[in-house]
Design an enzyme around this catalytic site. Structure first.
Site, mmCIF file in Angstrom:
data_model
loop_
_atom_site.group_PDB
_atom_site.id
_atom_site.type_symbol
_atom_site.label_atom_id
_atom_site.label_comp_id
_atom_site.label_asym_id
_atom_site.label_seq_id
_atom_site.Cartn_x
_atom_site.Cartn_y
_atom_site.Cartn_z
ATOM 1 N N ARG A 113 0.845 -1.194 0.000
ATOM 2 C CA ARG A 113 0.000 0.000 0.000
ATOM 3 C C ARG A 113 0.883 1.247 0.000
ATOM 4 O O ARG A 113 2.085 1.166 0.239
ATOM 5 C CB ARG A 113 -0.968 0.007 1.184
ATOM 6 N N ASN A 151 -5.041 8.541 4.347
ATOM 7 C CA ASN A 151 -4.858 7.816 5.608
ATOM 8 C C ASN A 151 -3.397 7.909 6.014
ATOM 9 O O ASN A 151 -2.503 7.639 5.211
ATOM 10 C CB ASN A 151 -5.224 6.341 5.442
ATOM 11 N N GLU A 152 -3.160 8.320 7.243
ATOM 12 C CA GLU A 152 -1.785 8.353 7.777
ATOM 13 C C GLU A 152 -0.769 8.749 6.703
ATOM 14 O O GLU A 152 0.123 7.964 6.344
ATOM 15 C CB GLU A 152 -1.405 6.998 8.376
ATOM 16 N N GLU A 308 -7.685 5.565 15.840
ATOM 17 C CA GLU A 308 -7.409 4.123 15.819
ATOM 18 C C GLU A 308 -6.685 3.744 17.097
ATOM 19 O O GLU A 308 -5.809 4.484 17.573
ATOM 20 C CB GLU A 308 -6.470 3.750 14.672
ATOM 21 N N TRP A 316 2.107 -6.095 13.659
ATOM 22 C CA TRP A 316 3.277 -5.548 12.958
ATOM 23 C C TRP A 316 4.499 -5.342 13.852
ATOM 24 O O TRP A 316 5.488 -4.785 13.422
ATOM 25 C CB TRP A 316 2.920 -4.261 12.222
ATOM 26 N N GLU A 356 -3.133 -8.024 7.183
ATOM 27 C CA GLU A 356 -3.414 -7.669 8.580
ATOM 28 C C GLU A 356 -4.409 -8.623 9.232
ATOM 29 O O GLU A 356 -5.077 -8.254 10.202
ATOM 30 C CB GLU A 356 -3.906 -6.222 8.659
ATOM 31 N N LYS A 357 -4.495 -9.861 8.708
ATOM 32 C CA LYS A 357 -5.542 -10.750 9.235
ATOM 33 C C LYS A 357 -5.321 -11.142 10.693
ATOM 34 O O LYS A 357 -6.263 -11.484 11.393
ATOM 35 C CB LYS A 357 -5.737 -11.980 8.353
ATOM 36 N N PHE A 358 -4.070 -11.055 11.171
ATOM 37 C CA PHE A 358 -3.840 -11.373 12.590
ATOM 38 C C PHE A 358 -3.969 -10.137 13.488
ATOM 39 O O PHE A 358 -3.703 -10.211 14.679
ATOM 40 C CB PHE A 358 -2.455 -12.009 12.778
ATOM 41 N N HIS A 359 -4.336 -8.993 12.901
ATOM 42 C CA HIS A 359 -4.481 -7.771 13.704
ATOM 43 C C HIS A 359 -5.795 -7.834 14.482
ATOM 44 O O HIS A 359 -6.827 -8.230 13.944
ATOM 45 C CB HIS A 359 -4.489 -6.558 12.768
HETATM 46 C C1 GLA Z 1 -2.494 2.026 10.785
HETATM 47 C C2 GLA Z 1 -3.397 2.129 9.571
HETATM 48 C C3 GLA Z 1 -4.450 1.060 9.511
HETATM 49 C C4 GLA Z 1 -3.904 -0.273 9.953
HETATM 50 C C5 GLA Z 1 -3.345 -0.128 11.348
HETATM 51 C C6 GLA Z 1 -2.828 -1.420 11.923
HETATM 52 O O1 GLA Z 1 -2.829 2.806 11.833
HETATM 53 O O2 GLA Z 1 -4.015 3.376 9.478
HETATM 54 O O3 GLA Z 1 -4.896 0.976 8.172
HETATM 55 O O4 GLA Z 1 -2.909 -0.678 9.077
HETATM 56 O O5 GLA Z 1 -2.261 0.755 11.299
HETATM 57 O O6 GLA Z 1 -2.323 -1.246 13.215
#
Ligand code: GLA
Length: 671
Positions: A113, A151-152, A308, A316, A356-359
């Site tokens: 991404r 986003n971020e 978030e 991660w 991110e499936k384990f998040h």
């Molecule tokens: C960031 C991103 C999210 C996701 C989270 C995972 O904050 O904005 O899309 O990837 O991390 O912790």
């Protein structure tokens, strides 16, 4: 433009919602469970470009229409994302030049991404197209509450070295300096034969044999920051034009160095940020608490949204330790205590597939609505309904700490006396001393209005810009107490020395000057001698000459034994302290205690150790947050005779009350 607290006059609660990963039956189940959990706001569409614009100019809004309707029917508002954080595969194939390039000249590939270059004209064109489509389509949708832009920004890719970026950098330099002679002077290019004849000769600070020109590197950081902000503003302008009443923002990050959030915050209607404390830091995470305070300060005390956080474990870190029961709840209240008006998570439903499936999520894969985590999420969501009176409440701080991104960039550049110096650590040392004493802290820049504060701390303010010395002098002369620490007031905004010597611009107010620095090898320390006591000090000694100040502590060892280490100067109505080393935290704590005592600044309540107290105020109410970071119950005493209502339990408390292990109370007192 309506404010966020007008649009959401309640504690926002919810998370990122990615319905495109699931079928329509799941959407209905999601909406039902969201209601059960007390969710009232979700962020939709953050990474959805490829499922909204299937091919260039071929839009499919059918799924988004349905999801917006379902959410609205269930009373859930939408913070709609502009979906621009990642370009689709067709886009990258059609515009291979749109990707970012790393410092070694290697282009980023599709498949993760945020691979776009912030200077790609095709990316900008694509952004304008999709943002306008989204705005036109949903401008009147009743579920639309706010716009989540991109986003971020710069999270994974903060530096781009593409040909487009180089071109844009030259334009930026030309606009900043006007003439090449001025640039040569500001960058000090007479050194190492770096003189330029023309802006066209300038390259990005790419792959060089040794240190790059510090002025150039600093300007490259400024330029990249401006470039990302420019992208944000492109989106903002379209959204403002189509939906003038809907607030816009992007989400900020923890200790994120590449973007100067002071500059960004002016362009946001509400500051939002993403907090992922490392569980190994323990609870409370003082470094995240400090970031809450910084985020609140970016818009001069306006409450922020925690956009978030994670319910359980992220995926991660090297080892993704889980949050034990009760920790997520306590961290959420800590955010509110420091100024949050909403608690959101990444993400609502755990993904079935993908990186991110384990998040962790609000609704975990294993156990679903029966899981411990969903139960904790539901408990918090229901409790937060009682906290609506807190929305909009402000923090009243008498203490401010200077925090400056450009200083951060400059002080950590290569070629310094001490390469292991970390600006944030120096700031944290002082923040911690106030935090431990339950004293509210705001963050400011040295050029800001300092009159609301009684104490201002400027840790390691290496870069002192035009006008800042005068502002600090004015603060002290009018009665403030200023604390400045080592390696401050050394360079100007181009990282060139002030010609008045080390610390020169602050010589009058501090009553001293610094002749030499002595950075310590790793593991070395010195001693501070003060009154009849001693304390360790680390990292660095300034060799100080007094010019009006008096010595509070002297160095105990080395050839400058007996020289001043900590000094105090009276200037006008106020006082300025200088700390020419990194003292042990116990010494800082003692010093801060003395200064607070002199100024009669006190904690809202006296509480046992490991309990935190913070306050927020509205015109009519005072809210005292009491957070117990012990496993054991503690007893809290409150001023006698005054009744408070605990907003969480809705019970009246008087004189004293028990607070269970890991529990929190939010005491409301009518003014
Ligand atoms: C960031 C991103 C999210 C996701 C989270 C995972 O904050 O904005 O899309 O990837 O991390 O912790």
């Amino acid at each position: 433009m309506r404010s966020v607290s007008e649009i959401c006059p309640y504690m926002a609660y919810g998370g990122d919602y990615n319905p495109e990963q699931w079928s329509e039956e799941v959407w209905l189940e999601d909406a039902r469970l969201m209601q059960q959990a007390g969710v009232n706001l979700v962020s939709v569409g953050i990474f959805s470009w490829s499922v909204i614009e299937l091919n260039e100019n071929q839009f499919d809004f059918s799924w988004l229409d349905r999801i917006m309707n379902i959410l609205h029917d269930h009373g859930i508002g939408v913070s709609l994302a502009t979906a621009t954080a990642s370009t689709p595969a067709w886009f990258v194939q059609k515009y291979p030049d749109s990707v970012a390039v790393d410092r070694q000249g290697v282009p980023y590939s599709f498949g993760s991404r945020q691979h776009y270059s912030p200077c790609s004209p095709e990316y900008i064109q694509g952004v304008k197209r999709i943002v306008r489509q989204l705005a036109d389509r949903y401008k009147d949708h009743p579920a639309l509450k706010m716009w989540h832009i991109n986003n971020e920004y710069a999270c994974h890719m903060a530096e781009c070295y593409s040909a487009h970026t180089e071109k844009a950098f030259r334009v930026w330099l030309q606009e900043t300096y006007g003439t090449i002679d001025k640039l040569n002077e500001k960058w000090g290019t007479a050194f190492w034969s770096q003189r330029y004849n023309d802006f066209e000769e300038i390259t990005l600070p790419r792959h060089t044999p040794t240190f790059t020109n510090p002025g150039q590197t600093l300007d490259y950081k400024r330029f990249m920051n401006d470039r990302f902000l420019y992208l944000y503003k492109i989106e903002k302008d379209i959204l403002r034009e189509v939906t003038p009443d809907v607030p816009v923002f992007t989400n900020f990050m923890y200790q994120f160095k590449p973007l100067n959030y002071w500059q960004w915050a002016k362009e946001l209607d509400v500051v939002t940020w993403d907090s992922y404390p490392d569980p190994l830091e323990g609870t409370p995470s003082v470094s995240h608490t400090m970031w809450h305070d910084l985020m609140r300060s970016l818009k001069q005390g306006q409450p922020f949204l925690l956009m978030e956080q994670c319910t359980g474990q992220v995926n991660w870190m090297d080892v993704n330790v889980i949050k034990p029961p009760g920790v997520m709840r306590l961290q959420s209240y800590a955010a509110i205590a420091h100024g949050a008006d909403g608690i959101m998570f990444f993400q609502w439903r755990q993904s079935r597939a993908g990186a991110e499936k384990f998040h962790g999520a609000m609704l975990p894969l294993s156990g679903g609505e029966e899981s411990r985590i969903f139960k904790e999420v539901t408990q918090l969501g229901q409790e937060l309904k009682n906290l609506d009176p807190v929305v909009g409440a402000r923090t009243k701080a008498s203490v401010a700490i200077v925090f400056d991104w450009e200083n951060w960039w400059a002080v950590e550049q290569e070629g310094k006396p001490h390469q292991h110096q970390r600006y944030i650590q120096q700031v944290m040392l002082y923040y911690q001393a106030f935090y431990q004493r339950h004293i509210a802290v705001d963050f400011v820049r040295a050029q800001d209005d300092l009159s609301p504060y009684q104490i201002v701390v400027a840790p390691q303010l290496y870069m002192l810009k035009e006008g800042e010395a005068q502002n600090l002098e004015q603060f002290v002369s009018q009665g403030g107490t200023l604390i400045v620490t080592f390696f401050s007031a050394i360079v100007d905004e181009n990282d060139r020395f002030h010609l008045t010597g080390y610390g020169g611009p602050l010589r009058d107010v501090l009553g001293l000057w610094v002749e030499e620095f002595d950075p310590y090898p790793v593991g070395a320390k010195n001693r501070l001698h003060y009154e009849d006591k001693q304390a360790w000090c680390y990292t660095w000694s300034d060799v100080i000459h007094l010019d009006g100040a008096k010595t509070l502590a002297a160095f105990g060892e080395n050839w400058y034994k007996g020289y001043p280490a900590v000094t105090l100067n009276t200037y006008g109505q106020g006082q300025a302290l200088y700390i020419g080393t990194e003292p042990d935290p116990s010494y800082i704590d003692e010093l801060v205690g003395t200064v607070l005592e002199e100024k009669e600044i006190r904690a809202p309540l006296d509480v046992p150790p490991n309990v935190e107290v913070q306050e927020r105020h509205t015109a009519s109410d005072r809210f005292i947050f009491v957070l117990n970071y012990h496993q054991e119950a503690v007893h809290i005493r409150i001023p006698e005779g005054q009744p408070y209502t605990d907003l969480i339990t809705q019970k009246v408390v008087k004189d004293h009350f028990p607070l269970q292990g890991w529990d929190v109370a939010v005491l409301q007192q009518r003014k």
